[in-house]
Design a protein around this motif. Structure first.
Motif, PDB file in Angstrom:
ATOM      1  N   GLU A 188       0.836  -1.214   0.000  1.00  0.00           N
ATOM      2  CA  GLU A 188       0.000   0.000   0.000  1.00  0.00           C
ATOM      3  C   GLU A 188       0.861   1.249   0.000  1.00  0.00           C
ATOM      4  OE1 GLU A 188      -3.188   0.160   2.869  1.00  0.00           O
ATOM      5  OE2 GLU A 188      -3.505  -1.991   2.579  1.00  0.00           O
ATOM      6  N   LYS A 189       0.467   2.186  -0.840  1.00  0.00           N
ATOM      7  CA  LYS A 189       1.190   3.457  -0.890  1.00  0.00           C
ATOM      8  C   LYS A 189       0.169   4.553  -1.173  1.00  0.00           C
ATOM      9  CE  LYS A 189       5.084   5.761  -2.913  1.00  0.00           C
ATOM     10  NZ  LYS A 189       5.885   5.945  -4.098  1.00  0.00           N
ATOM     11  N   GLN A 190      -0.059   5.395  -0.178  1.00  0.00           N
ATOM     12  CA  GLN A 190      -1.089   6.427  -0.252  1.00  0.00           C
ATOM     13  C   GLN A 190      -2.418   5.814  -0.690  1.00  0.00           C
ATOM     14  OE1 GLN A 190       1.268   9.013  -2.626  1.00  0.00           O
ATOM     15  NE2 GLN A 190       2.355   9.818  -0.864  1.00  0.00           N
ATOM     16  N   ASP A 191      -2.996   6.284  -1.803  1.00  0.00           N
ATOM     17  CA  ASP A 191      -4.306   5.756  -2.170  1.00  0.00           C
ATOM     18  C   ASP A 191      -4.214   4.630  -3.196  1.00  0.00           C
ATOM     19  OD1 ASP A 191      -3.400   7.283  -4.197  1.00  0.00           O
ATOM     20  OD2 ASP A 191      -5.283   8.341  -4.570  1.00  0.00           O
TER      21      ASP A 191
END
Ligand SMILES: Nc1ncnc2c1ncn2[C@@H]1O[C@H](COP(=O)(O)OP(=O)(O)OP(=O)(O)O)[C@@H](O)[C@H]1O
Ligand SMILES: [Mg+2]
Length: 234
Positions: A188-191
């Motif tokens: 996961e990375k930001q949105d």
């Protein structure tokens, strides 16, 4: 630098052989594990397709997907898949979910009939359909591993792990029944999420241990062994 001690099979996947310092050891069983959508099937199909192109025949045993559907979606990445199948050097076999002995006999017979050098089993998680208790599943996985080892093929056994879980296998034995473990990740990375690959173990060979960024491009999976996960993939 490439390792010279063990005979390797080339994956044909950009960056992948570099991660393994030359390729998958020729007679090894590799657990390819990751959550849904992490790229396991795509990577394994690329491995077989490349083998077929260089004269090493391969079989994909699928316990979950329809072979025709698989070939159709994979042909978007590599349109030569159909001619490789027509040539007899690549086969996608659907395994009926009847019983374990039938499954094992089918795998053994197909490998022998084709003199396959590369094999994929997708996925070992489905073996639980044949059993009612975990010890029987574990025993079956060890047996399968012994059988594949006797065939001297390069094998990817695909395992599924639920998204976000920090373990390598469903039954706690697959990683021990394998010579190597390669894990695919959705990070996961930001949105959104980014993809990564990491070699957890590979007996008898040096390999990179870092999380390597992975992309699914129009031509299939590409791995970036020299890039960092959180800086160069932005
Ligand atoms: N043409 C494409 N370009 C980029 N990404 C794609 C393309 N086609 C599919 N993908 C990505 O690849 C993912 C599927 O990868 P793949 O089927 O190899 O994963 P998997 O780990 O085998 O999943 P499963 O556990 O469901 O079997 C899709 O969810 C999608 O994100
Ligand atoms: Mg899959």
């Amino acid at each position: 630098m490439e390792n010279t001690g063990v005979e390797r099979v080339k994956s044909g996947i950009e960056g992948f052989d570099e991660v393994l310092k030359g390729g998958v050891p020729r007679r090894d069983i590799v657990l390819l594990t990751g959550s849904t959508g992490s790229g396991k099937t795509t990577l394994a199909m690329q491995f077989l397709a490349h083998g077929a192109k260089i004269g090493e025949s391969g079989i994909y045993f699928t316990l979950e997907e329809n072979p025709n559907d698989m070939v159709t979606w994979f042909s978007v990445f590599d349109p030569s898949i159909r001619s490789l199948i027509a040539s007899g050097r690549l086969k996608v076999v659907s395994v009926p979910l009847t019983d374990y002995e039938t499954f094992k006999s089918l795998v053994s017979a197909e490998i022998d009939a084709m003199s396959a050098q590369r094999v994929v089993i997708d996925s070992v998680t489905y073996l639980q359909m044949f059993f009612s208790d975990i010890m029987s599943i574990r025993k079956a996985i060890m047996e399968l591993s012994t059988m594949l080892k006797s065939k001297e093929v390069a094998t990817f056994i695909i395992g599924e792990i639920p998204y976000g879980e920090n373990k390598l296998s469903s039954f706690g034995v697959e990683e021990f029944a394998s010579d190597g473990v390669i894990a695919l990740y959705l990070v996961e990375k930001q949105d959104t999420f980014i993809r990564a690959l990491r070699v957890v173990k590979m007996r008898g060979t040096e390999h990179l241990t870092k999380f390597c960024p992975l992309e699914i491009t129009p031509k299939g999976i590409v791995i970036y062994p020299n890039a960092e996960l959180f800086t160069e993939m932005t």
